[in-house]
Design a protein around this motif. Structure first.
Motif: not given
Length: 428
Positions: A314-323
């Motif tokens: 999938v294209p996006n990671n839901s964890n903003g900080f870890i992204s």
């Protein structure tokens, strides 16, 4: 001032309310997803008067001419493909920073402005949640935005999620935002303002915020809420022996009860309707951390999710900080961590350890709970730390006034010394 004439202070207040609303709206509103960049463009355009009035301050010019250029240069080397997007992010970050400085110059309480806007949205949401989401008094239409289906009323109110709770299907309250997890961030910010920054807790406002929080059915949001309430209880200073005894008598049961409620909410997330959501968030954390370890110093590049897509599909990671961590590496993380640590130290230095702790926890978890790390509202939280570094004295004076801390520790010391000197002179 003549009768009927609007004061300059009122005009500035209205102007700041508009800018603050655009910061919120551009940081998770569903209509901002439907009409991308509209709110961003309005914010940048309307902020020009505030930005120009602040640029005359030399220490800000030094910061703005050095630090951002270093990070832009670094990202150009590591991820030239996304450099235009990174420059846009830096411009928005600087604009938010200068809006805060504008509030400092005009002695306006930006925390209160955000709080009042969130409370206003919360009151509006109680009506839309009950009459549209739950009762559905009008037939909704259906619309797909960013691959998510929403039920839509009057082209303005969007509802997207139903979850299982004790075997029942319940409607999750997402307010004007793309999902309930975003709405809980703003609600918990307003809750912190009520319990830690406001002179006196407004019980009606507190009730509205808590009802909204509960109806989000957000595990993260409700656990953060429990932590905020518990810390607020710990810092509560009883005025009588009876209330002091009651506080310590209730302390252990409340802590144990809070832990059990948090465990229950977590288990409900894992085993109930949120099982898929929990699994995705766990994968986002673990895969994101693995990607960070592969390129710990330079990262994969700003907004570059190709490594994540290759591993998960999938294209996006839901964890903003870890992204942010795997995209920008340690070098990029410094951009955020140094201001965060500085803000914690500045607040704690005014003998408000509980406030510093809860505000820092809120910033970190909010950044990690949703993919909103690069939004204007999250930038606002980190910009507070930046200004606490480059404009220490003025920032703390403004912050203390905004959060109803009459004087900091140094001021109290000076006052005691002054009082002692006067007393000695009188005795002589």
């Amino acid at each position: 001032m003549k009768t009927g004439q609007i004061s300059k202070s009122t005009i500035v207040s209205v102007y700041l309310y508009l800018l603050a609303f655009l910061i919120i709206f551009s940081s998770g509103a569903i209509l901002d997803q439907k009409y991308p960049n509209m709110a961003q463009a309005l914010l940048l355009g309307l902020s020009i008067p505030a930005v120009l009035s602040v640029l005359i301050y030399k220490r800000y010019l030094i910061y703005l001419s050095l630090i951002p250029i270093l990070f832009i240069g670094f990202n150009f080397i590591t991820a030239p493909v996304s450099i235009s997007q990174y420059v846009t992010f830096i411009v928005k970050f600087i604009v938010v920073l200068l809006i805060i400085k504008y509030c400092m110059i005009h002695e306006k309480n930006l925390f209160k402005i955000f709080h009042n806007l969130i409370v206003g949205i919360a009151v509006y949401t109680l009506f839309t949640y009950v009459f549209f989401d739950v009762l559905s008094i009008l037939p909704p239409s259906t619309e797909v935005i960013n691959d998510k289906p929403y039920r839509v009323w009057l082209g303005l109110h969007f509802h997207g999620q139903i979850t299982s709770w004790y075997g029942m299907n319940v409607f999750r309250n997402n307010s004007i935002f793309w999902e309930p997890g975003v709405w809980q961030i703003y609600l918990n910010f307003a809750l912190i303002y009520q319990l830690f920054f406001n002179k006196k807790v407004n019980k009606k406002v507190l009730t509205v915020l808590l009802i909204n929080l509960i109806t989000t059915f957000s595990t993260t949001g409700n656990i953060i809420c429990l932590v905020i309430l518990l810390v607020a209880f710990l810092r509560f200073k009883p005025k009588t022996q009876a209330t002091l005894f009651l506080k310590y008598y209730l302390l252990v049961p409340l802590v144990i009860g809070g832990v059990f409620v948090a465990i229950y909410l977590f288990n409900q997330k894992v085993s109930g309707g949120g099982e898929r959501s929990y699994s995705l968030r766990q994968d986002d954390l673990l895969v994101g951390w693995e990607l960070f370890l592969q390129k710990p110093f330079t990262g994969w590049g700003f907004l570059n999710n190709e490594g994540y897509r290759a591993m998960v599909g999938v294209p996006n990671n839901s964890n903003g900080f870890i992204s942010m961590l795997f995209q920008q590496g340690i070098a990029g993380a410094i951009f955020y961590l140094i201001p965060l640590i500085a803000l914690f130290k500045k607040i704690a230095s005014t003998r408000r350890a509980f406030t510093a702790l809860i505000f820092t926890i809120f910033i970190v978890i909010s950044s990690a709970s949703e993919p909103i790390m690069y939004t204007n509202f999250i930038s606002f939280l980190f910009c507070l730390g930046v200004i606490s570094i480059i404009d220490k004295k003025r920032f703390m004076q403004w912050f203390n006034k905004c959060t109803n801390k009459e004087m900091n520790v140094q001021q109290k010391k000076r006052k005691r010394i002054s009082s002692t000197s006067v007393l000695k002179e009188k005795t002589v």
